[in-house]
Design a protein around this motif. Structure first.
Motif, PDB file in Angstrom:
ATOM      1  N   GLU A 144      -8.748 111.073  -6.803  1.00 48.40           N
ATOM      2  CA  GLU A 144     -10.046 111.238  -6.156  1.00 48.40           C
ATOM      3  C   GLU A 144     -11.157 110.663  -7.028  1.00 48.40           C
ATOM      4  OE1 GLU A 144     -12.728 111.775  -3.366  1.00 48.40           O
ATOM      5  OE2 GLU A 144     -10.597 112.092  -3.090  1.00 48.40           O
ATOM      6  N   LEU A 145     -11.081 110.906  -8.330  1.00 47.73           N
ATOM      7  CA  LEU A 145     -12.056 110.311  -9.242  1.00 47.73           C
ATOM      8  C   LEU A 145     -12.025 108.791  -9.144  1.00 47.73           C
ATOM      9  CD1 LEU A 145     -11.854 112.307 -12.585  1.00 47.73           C
ATOM     10  CD2 LEU A 145     -13.834 112.033 -11.105  1.00 47.73           C
ATOM     11  N   GLY A 146     -10.858 108.233  -9.003  1.00 48.81           N
ATOM     12  CA  GLY A 146     -10.708 106.790  -8.917  1.00 48.81           C
ATOM     13  C   GLY A 146     -11.363 106.195  -7.689  1.00 48.81           C
ATOM     14  N   ARG A 147     -11.485 107.004  -6.644  1.00 50.66           N
ATOM     15  CA  ARG A 147     -12.108 106.499  -5.417  1.00 50.66           C
ATOM     16  C   ARG A 147     -13.630 106.601  -5.453  1.00 50.66           C
ATOM     17  NH1 ARG A 147      -7.308 108.625  -3.212  1.00 50.66           N
ATOM     18  NH2 ARG A 147      -8.156 110.701  -2.983  1.00 50.66           N
ATOM     19  N   GLN A 148     -14.181 107.395  -6.343  1.00 48.64           N
ATOM     20  CA  GLN A 148     -15.628 107.560  -6.409  1.00 48.64           C
ATOM     21  C   GLN A 148     -16.253 106.351  -7.094  1.00 48.64           C
ATOM     22  OE1 GLN A 148     -16.265 111.212  -8.456  1.00 48.64           O
ATOM     23  NE2 GLN A 148     -15.397 112.461  -6.833  1.00 48.64           N
ATOM     24  N   GLU A 149     -17.213 105.740  -6.429  1.00 46.57           N
ATOM     25  CA  GLU A 149     -17.883 104.578  -6.991  1.00 46.57           C
ATOM     26  C   GLU A 149     -19.108 105.012  -7.783  1.00 46.57           C
ATOM     27  OE1 GLU A 149     -18.639 101.570  -4.099  1.00 46.57           O
ATOM     28  OE2 GLU A 149     -16.600 101.607  -3.361  1.00 46.57           O
ATOM     29  N   ARG A 150     -19.524 104.152  -8.718  1.00 39.07           N
ATOM     30  CA  ARG A 150     -20.741 104.459  -9.463  1.00 39.07           C
ATOM     31  C   ARG A 150     -21.943 104.089  -8.608  1.00 39.07           C
ATOM     32  NH1 ARG A 150     -21.142  99.966 -14.198  1.00 39.07           N
ATOM     33  NH2 ARG A 150     -21.192  98.207 -12.817  1.00 39.07           N
ATOM     34  N   ASN A 151     -23.121 104.305  -9.116  1.00 35.49           N
ATOM     35  CA  ASN A 151     -24.335 104.178  -8.318  1.00 35.49           C
ATOM     36  C   ASN A 151     -24.774 102.752  -8.022  1.00 35.49           C
ATOM     37  OD1 ASN A 151     -24.544 106.924  -8.089  1.00 35.49           O
ATOM     38  ND2 ASN A 151     -25.771 107.138  -9.935  1.00 35.49           N
ATOM     39  N   ILE A 152     -24.248 101.756  -8.721  1.00 34.80           N
ATOM     40  CA  ILE A 152     -24.653 100.381  -8.451  1.00 34.80           C
ATOM     41  C   ILE A 152     -23.992  99.920  -7.159  1.00 34.80           C
ATOM     42  CG2 ILE A 152     -24.547  97.991  -9.266  1.00 34.80           C
ATOM     43  CD1 ILE A 152     -24.725  99.040 -12.097  1.00 34.80           C
ATOM     44  N   PRO A 153     -24.787  99.449  -6.181  1.00 38.72           N
ATOM     45  CA  PRO A 153     -24.187  99.016  -4.913  1.00 38.72           C
ATOM     46  C   PRO A 153     -23.351  97.748  -5.091  1.00 38.72           C
ATOM     47  CG  PRO A 153     -26.554  98.587  -4.930  1.00 38.72           C
ATOM     48  CD  PRO A 153     -26.227  99.306  -6.202  1.00 38.72           C
ATOM     49  N   VAL A 154     -22.465  97.518  -4.135  1.00 35.51           N
ATOM     50  CA  VAL A 154     -21.609  96.331  -4.139  1.00 35.51           C
ATOM     51  C   VAL A 154     -22.291  95.241  -3.317  1.00 35.51           C
ATOM     52  CG1 VAL A 154     -19.348  95.420  -3.465  1.00 35.51           C
ATOM     53  CG2 VAL A 154     -19.536  97.720  -4.421  1.00 35.51           C
ATOM     54  N   TYR A 155     -22.198  94.007  -3.790  1.00 35.44           N
ATOM     55  CA  TYR A 155     -22.829  92.859  -3.133  1.00 35.44           C
ATOM     56  C   TYR A 155     -22.234  92.648  -1.742  1.00 35.44           C
ATOM     57  CZ  TYR A 155     -24.531  88.212  -2.158  1.00 35.44           C
ATOM     58  OH  TYR A 155     -25.141  87.147  -1.566  1.00 35.44           O
ATOM     59  N   LYS A 156     -23.099  92.345  -0.794  1.00 36.21           N
ATOM     60  CA  LYS A 156     -22.674  91.981   0.562  1.00 36.21           C
ATOM     61  C   LYS A 156     -23.346  90.665   0.918  1.00 36.21           C
ATOM     62  CE  LYS A 156     -21.955  96.654   2.391  1.00 36.21           C
ATOM     63  NZ  LYS A 156     -21.542  97.183   1.166  1.00 36.21           N
ATOM     64  N   ASP A 157     -22.609  89.781   1.600  1.00 32.25           N
ATOM     65  CA  ASP A 157     -23.174  88.502   2.018  1.00 32.25           C
ATOM     66  C   ASP A 157     -24.401  88.729   2.896  1.00 32.25           C
ATOM     67  OD1 ASP A 157     -21.144  87.121   0.724  1.00 32.25           O
ATOM     68  OD2 ASP A 157     -19.966  86.815   2.540  1.00 32.25           O
ATOM     69  N   PRO A 158     -25.430  87.862   2.777  1.00 32.02           N
ATOM     70  CA  PRO A 158     -26.611  87.985   3.637  1.00 32.02           C
ATOM     71  C   PRO A 158     -26.247  87.680   5.092  1.00 32.02           C
ATOM     72  CG  PRO A 158     -26.842  86.135   2.094  1.00 32.02           C
ATOM     73  CD  PRO A 158     -25.536  86.797   1.813  1.00 32.02           C
ATOM     74  N   PRO A 159     -27.018  88.207   6.033  1.00 36.77           N
ATOM     75  CA  PRO A 159     -26.681  88.044   7.455  1.00 36.77           C
ATOM     76  C   PRO A 159     -27.038  86.682   8.057  1.00 36.77           C
ATOM     77  CG  PRO A 159     -28.664  89.375   7.219  1.00 36.77           C
ATOM     78  CD  PRO A 159     -28.153  89.094   5.830  1.00 36.77           C
ATOM     79  N   GLN A 160     -27.747  85.812   7.327  1.00 35.98           N
ATOM     80  CA  GLN A 160     -28.143  84.518   7.891  1.00 35.98           C
ATOM     81  C   GLN A 160     -26.916  83.681   8.262  1.00 35.98           C
ATOM     82  OE1 GLN A 160     -29.448  85.738   4.994  1.00 35.98           O
ATOM     83  NE2 GLN A 160     -31.487  84.948   4.642  1.00 35.98           N
ATOM     84  N   SER A 161     -27.146  82.664   9.087  1.00 30.30           N
ATOM     85  CA  SER A 161     -26.053  81.768   9.466  1.00 30.30           C
ATOM     86  C   SER A 161     -25.610  80.952   8.251  1.00 30.30           C
ATOM     87  CB  SER A 161     -26.493  80.835  10.597  1.00 30.30           C
ATOM     88  OG  SER A 161     -27.563  80.022  10.175  1.00 30.30           O
ATOM     89  N   SER A 162     -24.357  80.533   8.265  1.00 32.55           N
ATOM     90  CA  SER A 162     -23.742  79.861   7.115  1.00 32.55           C
ATOM     91  C   SER A 162     -24.481  78.610   6.663  1.00 32.55           C
ATOM     92  CB  SER A 162     -22.287  79.507   7.431  1.00 32.55           C
ATOM     93  OG  SER A 162     -21.544  80.692   7.493  1.00 32.55           O
ATOM     94  N   GLU A 163     -25.045  77.836   7.592  1.00 29.87           N
ATOM     95  CA  GLU A 163     -25.707  76.593   7.185  1.00 29.87           C
ATOM     96  C   GLU A 163     -26.990  76.839   6.399  1.00 29.87           C
ATOM     97  OE1 GLU A 163     -26.563  77.604  11.459  1.00 29.87           O
ATOM     98  OE2 GLU A 163     -24.718  77.079  10.415  1.00 29.87           O
ATOM     99  N   ASN A 164     -27.532  78.052   6.471  1.00 33.53           N
ATOM    100  CA  ASN A 164     -28.733  78.388   5.711  1.00 33.53           C
ATOM    101  C   ASN A 164     -28.421  79.058   4.385  1.00 33.53           C
ATOM    102  OD1 ASN A 164     -30.370  77.425   7.788  1.00 33.53           O
ATOM    103  ND2 ASN A 164     -30.307  79.383   8.843  1.00 33.53           N
ATOM    104  N   LEU A 165     -27.135  79.096   4.006  1.00 32.58           N
ATOM    105  CA  LEU A 165     -26.710  79.775   2.793  1.00 32.58           C
ATOM    106  C   LEU A 165     -25.963  78.826   1.862  1.00 32.58           C
ATOM    107  CD1 LEU A 165     -25.323  83.032   4.438  1.00 32.58           C
ATOM    108  CD2 LEU A 165     -27.534  82.752   3.316  1.00 32.58           C
ATOM    109  N   ALA A 166     -25.827  79.222   0.624  1.00 33.61           N
ATOM    110  CA  ALA A 166     -24.953  78.528  -0.331  1.00 33.61           C
ATOM    111  C   ALA A 166     -23.727  79.410  -0.527  1.00 33.61           C
ATOM    112  CB  ALA A 166     -25.684  78.311  -1.650  1.00 33.61           C
ATOM    113  N   ARG A 167     -22.661  78.828  -1.074  1.00 34.67           N
ATOM    114  CA  ARG A 167     -21.455  79.604  -1.372  1.00 34.67           C
ATOM    115  C   ARG A 167     -21.098  79.414  -2.847  1.00 34.67           C
ATOM    116  NH1 ARG A 167     -17.096  78.020   3.185  1.00 34.67           N
ATOM    117  NH2 ARG A 167     -17.294  76.017   2.124  1.00 34.67           N
TER     118      ARG A 167
END
Length: 194
Positions: A28-51
């Motif tokens: 259960e401890l292993g499943r608890q995440e720390r307070n820093i959020p995890v990165y998520k891709d921005p919602p814009q369309s792919s042509e307006n983004l870099a990879r």
């Protein structure tokens, strides 16, 4: 004799129950995440983004983009009480045929907004020590990049390679072309205000 056997079985059962309960609590401890959020891709369309493909150091990497609200860094991969969960994420960035070793370990591909981006890398202690660095990059929309961070390449310093992934017009082979970046003073918390 029977009393000794009863005590013996009681100790075994108690040890088994504590071990079983402890393992569940530990998991259960292993499943608890720390307070820093995890990165998520921005919602814009792919042509307006870099990879960007992160190779060589996936865990211990976080980033902050100039327009992020709130202005807080995000871990590239989840971190729990038991450490980072290594994971490969492939979103289709072209692979380099002459560097197959880059894809045997963990690598992680993301989409980012085309704007100033701070990347913080903190490695585990290795044969040459640990590395803690911050880099400023400004990716361009529609382009693919390769960020390879290697703490073993040089015994005195950790080396980062930041390159654009391009197709060579003459040979048609996908290659790396150096892209601009700037090393920043390492800070525990990422900020554009320095």
């Amino acid at each position: 004799m029977e009393e000794k056997m009863t005590k013996y079985y009681s100790v075994i059962m108690l040890t088994f129950c504590l071990g079983l309960t402890g393992c569940q609590s530990f998991a259960e401890l292993g499943r608890q995440e720390r307070n820093i959020p995890v990165y998520k891709d921005p919602p814009q369309s792919s042509e307006n983004l870099a990879r960007i493909r992160f190779v060589g150091n996936v865990t211990g990497t976080s980033l902050l983009q100039k327009s992020d609200v709130p202005q807080e860094e995000r871990d590239l991969v989840a971190h729990t009480m038991l450490g980072f969960y290594n994971d490969t994420r492939d979103i289709g960035i072209p692979k380099l045929s002459y560097r197959p070793q880059d894809y045997k370990g963990y690598y992680f591909e993301i989409k980012v907004k085309p704007e100033p981006t701070l990347i913080k890398i903190s490695t585990d202690v290795g044969p040459n020590g640990a590395c803690h660095t911050v880099f400023l990059i400004t990716p361009e929309a529609g382009k693919d990049y390769d960020l390879n961070y290697d703490q073993k390449e040089n015994k005195k310093v950790c080396v980062m390679h930041f390159n654009e992934i391009v197709r060579d017009a003459t040979t048609g082979v996908t290659v790396l072309k150096p892209a601009p970046y700037r090393a920043k003073k390492y800070q525990y918390t990422l900020s554009f205000n320095d």
